[in-house]
Design an enzyme around this catalytic site. Sequence first.
Site, PDB file in Angstrom:
ATOM      1  N   ARG A  97       7.225  15.960  -2.494  1.00 14.20           N
ATOM      2  CA  ARG A  97       8.086  16.155  -3.664  1.00 14.20           C
ATOM      3  C   ARG A  97       7.829  15.161  -4.795  1.00 14.20           C
ATOM      4  O   ARG A  97       7.714  15.545  -5.953  1.00 14.20           O
ATOM      5  CB  ARG A  97       9.572  16.042  -3.278  1.00 14.20           C
ATOM      6  CG  ARG A  97      10.195  17.325  -2.842  1.00 14.20           C
ATOM      7  CD  ARG A  97      11.267  17.060  -1.834  1.00 14.20           C
ATOM      8  NE  ARG A  97      10.656  16.463  -0.653  1.00 14.20           N
ATOM      9  CZ  ARG A  97      10.113  17.175   0.332  1.00 14.20           C
ATOM     10  NH1 ARG A  97      10.139  18.469   0.287  1.00 14.20           N
ATOM     11  NH2 ARG A  97       9.527  16.591   1.359  1.00 14.20           N
ATOM     12  N   LYS A 126     -12.372   0.394   1.682  1.00 18.57           N
ATOM     13  CA  LYS A 126     -13.320  -0.730   1.682  1.00 18.57           C
ATOM     14  C   LYS A 126     -12.590  -2.033   1.414  1.00 18.57           C
ATOM     15  O   LYS A 126     -13.153  -2.971   0.855  1.00 18.57           O
ATOM     16  CB  LYS A 126     -14.374  -0.504   0.590  1.00 18.57           C
ATOM     17  CG  LYS A 126     -15.151   0.791   0.725  1.00 18.57           C
ATOM     18  CD  LYS A 126     -16.116   0.931  -0.451  1.00 18.57           C
ATOM     19  CE  LYS A 126     -16.765   2.282  -0.494  1.00 18.57           C
ATOM     20  NZ  LYS A 126     -17.491   2.496  -1.766  1.00 18.57           N
ATOM     21  N   ARG A 148       3.150   4.912  -4.718  1.00 17.83           N
ATOM     22  CA  ARG A 148       3.921   4.727  -3.474  1.00 17.83           C
ATOM     23  C   ARG A 148       3.063   3.886  -2.552  1.00 17.83           C
ATOM     24  O   ARG A 148       1.858   4.125  -2.418  1.00 17.83           O
ATOM     25  CB  ARG A 148       4.231   6.081  -2.840  1.00 17.83           C
ATOM     26  CG  ARG A 148       4.838   5.959  -1.464  1.00 17.83           C
ATOM     27  CD  ARG A 148       5.290   7.300  -0.919  1.00 17.83           C
ATOM     28  NE  ARG A 148       6.429   7.808  -1.672  1.00 17.83           N
ATOM     29  CZ  ARG A 148       7.046   8.951  -1.385  1.00 17.83           C
ATOM     30  NH1 ARG A 148       6.638   9.698  -0.378  1.00 17.83           N
ATOM     31  NH2 ARG A 148       8.077   9.351  -2.115  1.00 17.83           N
ATOM     32  N   HIS A 176      13.437   3.366  -4.005  1.00 15.59           N
ATOM     33  CA  HIS A 176      12.884   4.635  -4.482  1.00 15.59           C
ATOM     34  C   HIS A 176      13.749   5.047  -5.671  1.00 15.59           C
ATOM     35  O   HIS A 176      14.569   5.969  -5.579  1.00 15.59           O
ATOM     36  CB  HIS A 176      12.945   5.662  -3.349  1.00 15.59           C
ATOM     37  CG  HIS A 176      12.086   6.870  -3.538  1.00 15.59           C
ATOM     38  ND1 HIS A 176      11.510   7.195  -4.755  1.00 15.59           N
ATOM     39  CD2 HIS A 176      11.707   7.850  -2.668  1.00 15.59           C
ATOM     40  CE1 HIS A 176      10.810   8.319  -4.614  1.00 15.59           C
ATOM     41  NE2 HIS A 176      10.921   8.729  -3.366  1.00 15.59           N
TER      42      HIS A 176
HETATM   43  N1  ASP Z   1      10.711  11.322   0.653  1.00 16.89           N
HETATM   44  C1  ASP Z   1      11.606  10.213   0.809  1.00 16.89           C
HETATM   45  C2  ASP Z   1      10.849   8.896   0.745  1.00 16.89           C
HETATM   46  O1  ASP Z   1       9.671   8.866   0.507  1.00 16.89           O
HETATM   47  C3  ASP Z   1      12.434  10.330   2.039  1.00 16.89           C
HETATM   48  C4  ASP Z   1      11.689  10.319   3.346  1.00 16.89           C
HETATM   49  O2  ASP Z   1      10.462  10.267   3.405  1.00 16.89           O
HETATM   50  O3  ASP Z   1      12.389  10.358   4.351  1.00 16.89           O
HETATM   51  O4  ASP Z   1      11.453   7.860   0.936  1.00 16.89           O
END
Ligand code: ASP
Length: 539
Positions: A97, A126, A148, A176
């Site tokens: 998402r 690497k 991320r 987040h």
């Molecule tokens: N998609 C959300 C996150 O990356 C929730 C999850 O992965 O549980 O934190």
Amino acid sequence: MSLIRVNQSSVTMSAWSGAAILFRFLKTATVAEVSMNTSFCDRDIISITDFSREEILHLCEAGQRMATLEKTGKRNSLRDALKYRTLSYMFYEPSTRTRTSFNTGMRELGGRYDGFSGTEGTSVMKSETVRDTVTMMCANHNDVIVMRHPLDGSLQWAADVANIPVINGGDGKNEHPTQALLDVLTIYALKHGRLDGIRVGFGGDLSHGRTVRSLSLALSHFDNVTIRWAAEDFLGMPDDLARLLVSHGVRVERDSSVRDVMRQVDFYYMTRPQLERMPGVTQKDIAAMMKQYRIDPPKVDGFDVRVLHPLPVNSEIAEIDYRVYFTPAQAFFTQAEFGVFLRKALLHEMLGHEGYRRYDGRLPAELGVGNNRLPRGILGAKQSAMFIDKIHDGTVIDHLAPGSLRAVSDALDLENRGYSCTTATIPEKSNPFIKTNLPEPSERDLKTVALLSPEPTIDAIAGGRIAAKFVYLLCANANCITRVVNEDVPPRFYRDRDAVRCRYCRRQYSITSRKATEDEKSSWIASLPGGIEPVAYPD
Ligand code: ASP
């Protein structure tokens, strides 16, 4: 990227709200009506705690306007807004998402996106550092990064390194923020603009995830908020988070069953067990722990509650039974689409201006220097001979934890590097030490020591005298990026009211050294910045 707040938004809640906005906007929305707030221009989005209540409300309204455009057939009415702008996505961890909704937002605003999803096929394989990989995305003329990463604090580091704005798409179990914003937008829309007085239940895994932390902190901006939760102790709400929420005026209550929570809330925010952050725990263990906390039809029947979930649902544990998907309580797919509206609105606010940031191939020098050395005031004193030979020039690594001497000297490997290494444990003194002719331990050396033996005292010896003496401090959060030696993130702290916090993961730090005096500790604390000051990049 420096955190640019041109001015603080001033949002007055319009009489239009929630579904009413969607409906009334139906015939009237034009591009000109999609107003912007300069405070988001080129700003890093790292922690939800950086947002004011007004800014959250402003983004809710902006997100609602994007929803209205969509629902009125005007999806592409902003198609030139971000023409020639490019978003770089850097996903070191899986995502469906977050990544795709940012991409959708960019596409519908006329921009482009490029990047990586999973590190396979990149130079991370690497051993490239976060610093170098982020810098490459700047060198590639991107306008914004969405990243991320599994380490807490990695996104603040990325933001420090990049000369373009960086958006946190999830850092370890830390934060987040755009998930929290879209969760708040969903509540705002479904409750017709009401956030004060909201009652939210949390379930699943409150301990190892980042979404509960960010959403509950976002809600703490509003008045008279109640959070209720029910979960196994192991998966329960972390004490530090509960304390922080209470200090912001949130009522936090634990209930013994999911039905008890459902009875008393407007929304129930379910989360999956974050197995990737629980080494040694199996699906089977978790299934047993969560059995009584799964959401199934009998748990929602009879209550006027909407079930939210950041998704994904773990299909093996099925923390939400599939039958709930077909009930009026299910709101998590609507929530997911609100993710598109929120991120589209945010990108529009951040990048919808003229010009771009030029890359110049250099990094500010401050990225190489920490502020984690607590100076001790014994300068010029003669170095003690203490049962072993004095060194004339070199380093004493002192006050090591009892029992850590062997591990520290093995890890430093001084002799193989061509330096002397005398280790000593003096019977009546509990803390062993090392003397070496290594002239100046590197930051990597110091981190290596501090990981094995927290808060070592370092004496720099010149001409047989102590030329400098300090206690080396390192964030105690085991998952903080500052503790990964090869990442070369200089530890930095800041003052937050009475607390000292790590600049990167923002966890509170308490000095444990009994060697430094209270005066020495206080003057180090007084020398810290009073917040997260931006790294200055020339335009
Ligand atoms: N998609 C959300 C996150 O990356 C929730 C999850 O992965 O549980 O934190």
